[in-house]
Structures are given as structure tokens and as C-alpha cells.
Design a protein around this motif. Structure first.
Motif, short mmCIF file in Angstrom:
data_model
loop_
_atom_site.label_atom_id
_atom_site.label_comp_id
_atom_site.label_asym_id
_atom_site.label_seq_id
_atom_site.Cartn_x
_atom_site.Cartn_y
_atom_site.Cartn_z
N LYS A 1 10.26 -22.64 -4.39
CA LYS A 1 11.37 -22.74 -5.34
C LYS A 1 12.49 -21.83 -4.84
O LYS A 1 12.18 -20.77 -4.27
N ASN B 1 11.90 -30.72 -12.97
CA ASN B 1 11.34 -29.68 -12.09
C ASN B 1 9.89 -29.35 -12.46
O ASN B 1 9.05 -29.17 -11.57
N GLU B 2 9.60 -29.28 -13.75
CA GLU B 2 8.22 -28.98 -14.16
C GLU B 2 7.27 -30.06 -13.66
O GLU B 2 6.18 -29.78 -13.20
N ARG B 3 7.73 -31.30 -13.75
CA ARG B 3 6.88 -32.39 -13.26
C ARG B 3 6.69 -32.33 -11.75
O ARG B 3 5.59 -32.53 -11.24
N LEU C 1 6.77 -29.73 -9.83
CA LEU C 1 5.88 -28.61 -9.48
C LEU C 1 4.43 -28.95 -9.78
O LEU C 1 3.53 -28.63 -9.01
N ALA C 2 4.20 -29.64 -10.89
CA ALA C 2 2.83 -30.04 -11.25
C ALA C 2 2.29 -31.05 -10.23
O ALA C 2 1.13 -30.97 -9.81
N SER D 1 15.00 -28.98 -16.08
CA SER D 1 13.69 -28.31 -16.12
C SER D 1 12.59 -29.32 -16.41
O SER D 1 11.46 -29.17 -15.95
N PHE D 2 12.92 -30.39 -17.13
CA PHE D 2 11.96 -31.48 -17.38
C PHE D 2 11.47 -32.07 -16.04
O PHE D 2 10.26 -32.19 -15.81
N GLU E 1 16.26 -24.70 -7.56
CA GLU E 1 16.30 -24.26 -8.96
C GLU E 1 17.72 -23.90 -9.41
O GLU E 1 18.02 -23.91 -10.59
#
Ligand code: HPA
Length: 266
Positions: free
Chosen positions: A176, A160-162, A164-165, A157-158, A125
């Protein structure tokens, strides 16, 4: 130097890569997922540094996955091998100049956070550059990026969010954390692990220079560490590169699944 490498790669058929990937130490299996179009040895490419460590295959692979053109580095260049950070990051600039829109990086790292077990994965992160240099040191080429690049969000963050999902969906343990880059090649002393664990969750010898250059060029990137050893200063066993490679090999499946699922979604 950039033009020579780019002209060579274009004439070799690497014309429209969309996603760049850097495969870290012991993490080359991702290439089995690609429908390969071209494979080049680093040594063939004008001005590319040449990989020196035997377990780094040192190949640039161009292939397709889920209809997207992928440019993958199997093996990267490290500061400890004697390269300057400009050399270490030369391939990142080349990949961006060839047209990639995203950069995915992987590495093997030691776990400083003792809740993170050997063999698990960590999404980076944020990072600390503890290398005694910076790839942007020297004259700035304004065509590449700004003199003083912002680093408030070095990892997308685009993306990273994916990631993590996907990890949640695929039941892959994805911690993280903060990665600290050290020069190596020695592993750390107990005192150094004690120092670093105050500020970071994982320690390794790569990735940060590439991420600095990606940010300089406005290239969104994400990075995942495979945690190959537990760096507990009060209970430390000798670090072994063979153990590290073995653990990296075992944890690789999760990493491949993460990156492949992400590429399908991009
Ligand atoms: N330190 C630095 N680099 C590493 C480590 C470590 O403990 N493990 C894997 N790469």
C-alpha cells in the motif's frame, strides 16, 4: 464534444458499461479475459485524442466479464505526449457519462520505498499531483462536478478493502502506498528520487489526472501500480524502458487476477 463522442459510442453498440478499466504501460493482457463485444481504435471516436507511443495500442474495448459489462482502455494518454490534462482525462468523463459505476486504473511505476521490490504490486492509497497542471483548471462545468472537489479519500475504501482481501486470499503481494505523479518523459535524477521518497512510495507519469476527474464526477476508483524498477538514489542503475516493459509483463498476472476477482465481486 462529449455529446459527439457519446452518441458515436452508443450508436456503435456501447450502450451500458458498468465498470471502466484503464490499462497502463505494458499491461494490456487483461483484455484477454473479456468476452469482447466491440473493439474501437481511439482514432475512430470523435474528439478522442490519438495515442502516440507505439507500445500503447490505443483501443477502447467493450466486453463482458462475469456477467458485467466492461469498458477498457488499452493504452492511456500521458501529459508527456503533449496532451493537455483535459485531453488526458476526456475518456474518463466519457466512460462515466456512458454509465460506469466504478473505475479501475493500473500503471507502471518506480518503487521509491526500497522495501517494495521490482515486480510487486502497490495499491495506491493516496497521491501527490506533481504535474504542473490540473485537469479541472478553467471554467467549471457544474453539471460534471463541483468547483472545489473534496479529495480527502480519492481512492474508494470500498474497492481498496476488497482488493486487499483478494490479494490475501490469492497470495498476491500487494503493498500500500502513496503515488507521486511527475510530468516525465525523462526518468528522475538521484536528487529527485531523494526528494520524492520522503513523501511517496512510488513515482510515475500517469493516473493522478484521471483520479482527479473521477473524484470530480463522484466516480469511485481504485488504482494499482506495477512496480517496475527500484529507485534507490544511492545505488541507481540506468532506467530502461525495455526492462520496465519486461517487468510489467511479468507482474501482470497478479494484476489481472486482482482486477478479475474484484469484478466478480462487484
Ligand atoms: N519514474 C517515473 N515513471 C516511471 C518509473 C520511474 O522510475 N518507472 C516506471 N515508470
Amino acid at each position: 464534444m462529449y455529446d459527439q463522442a457519446i452518441n458515436y459510442l452508443k450508436s456503435a453498440g456501447i450502450t451500458s458499461p458498468e465498470i471502466g478499466i484503464v490499462l497502463g504501460t505494458g499491461l494490456g493482457k487483461m483484455v484477454n479475459e473479456l468476452d469482447l463485444i466491440h473493439v474501437l481504435d481511439y482514432g475512430q471516436i470523435p474528439n478522442f485524442p490519438v495515442a502516440t507511443v507505439e507500445f500503447h495500442h490505443g483501443k477502447l474495448l467493450y466486453g463482458e466479464l462475469f456477467g458485467k459489462k466492461i469498458l477498457a482502455m488499452q493504452g492511456r494518454f500521458h501529459y508527456y505526449e503533449g496532451y493537455s490534462l483535459q485531453q488526458v482525462t476526456f475518456p474518463i468523463r466519457i466512460m462515466k457519462l456512458l454509465g460506469i459505476n466504478y473505475l479501475l486504473l493500473s500503471n507502471a511505476a518506480g518503487a521509491l520505498n526500497l522495501n517494495y521490490k521490482k515486480g510487486s504490486l502497490m495499491l495506491i492509497e493516496d497521491h501527490i499531483n506533481f504535474l504542473p497542471d490540473n485537469p479541472l483548471r478553467g471554467l467549471n462545468d457544474d453539471k460534471m462536478g463541483p468547483r472545489f472537489p473534496d479529495m480527502h479519500q480519492p481512492y474508494s475504501s470500498f474497492l481498496n478493502e476488497r482488493l486487499l482481501a483478494i490479494a490475501l486470499r490469492e497470495k498476491i503481494v500487494l503493498h500500500k502506498g502513496v503515488y507521486v505523479a511527475v510530468p516525465g518523459p525523462n526518468f528522475e535524477t538521484r536528487a529527485e528520487y531523494r526528494l520524492f521518497r520522503n513523501y511517496a512510495d512510488a513515482v510515475g507519469m500517469s493516473t493522478v489526472p484521471e483520479v482527479i476527474v473521477a473524484n470530480h464526477m463522484g466516480l469511485p476508483c481504485a488504482a494499482v501500480s506495477v512496480l517496475t524498477d527500484e529507485c534507490d538514489p544511492d545505488n541507481l542503475s540506468p532506467a530502461s524502458i525495455d526492462d520496465i516493459l519486461e517487468t510489467a509483463g511479468k507482474a501482470e498476472e497478479g494484476l489481472v487476477k486482482l482486477f478479475c476477482s474484484l469484478i466478480r465481486e462487484l
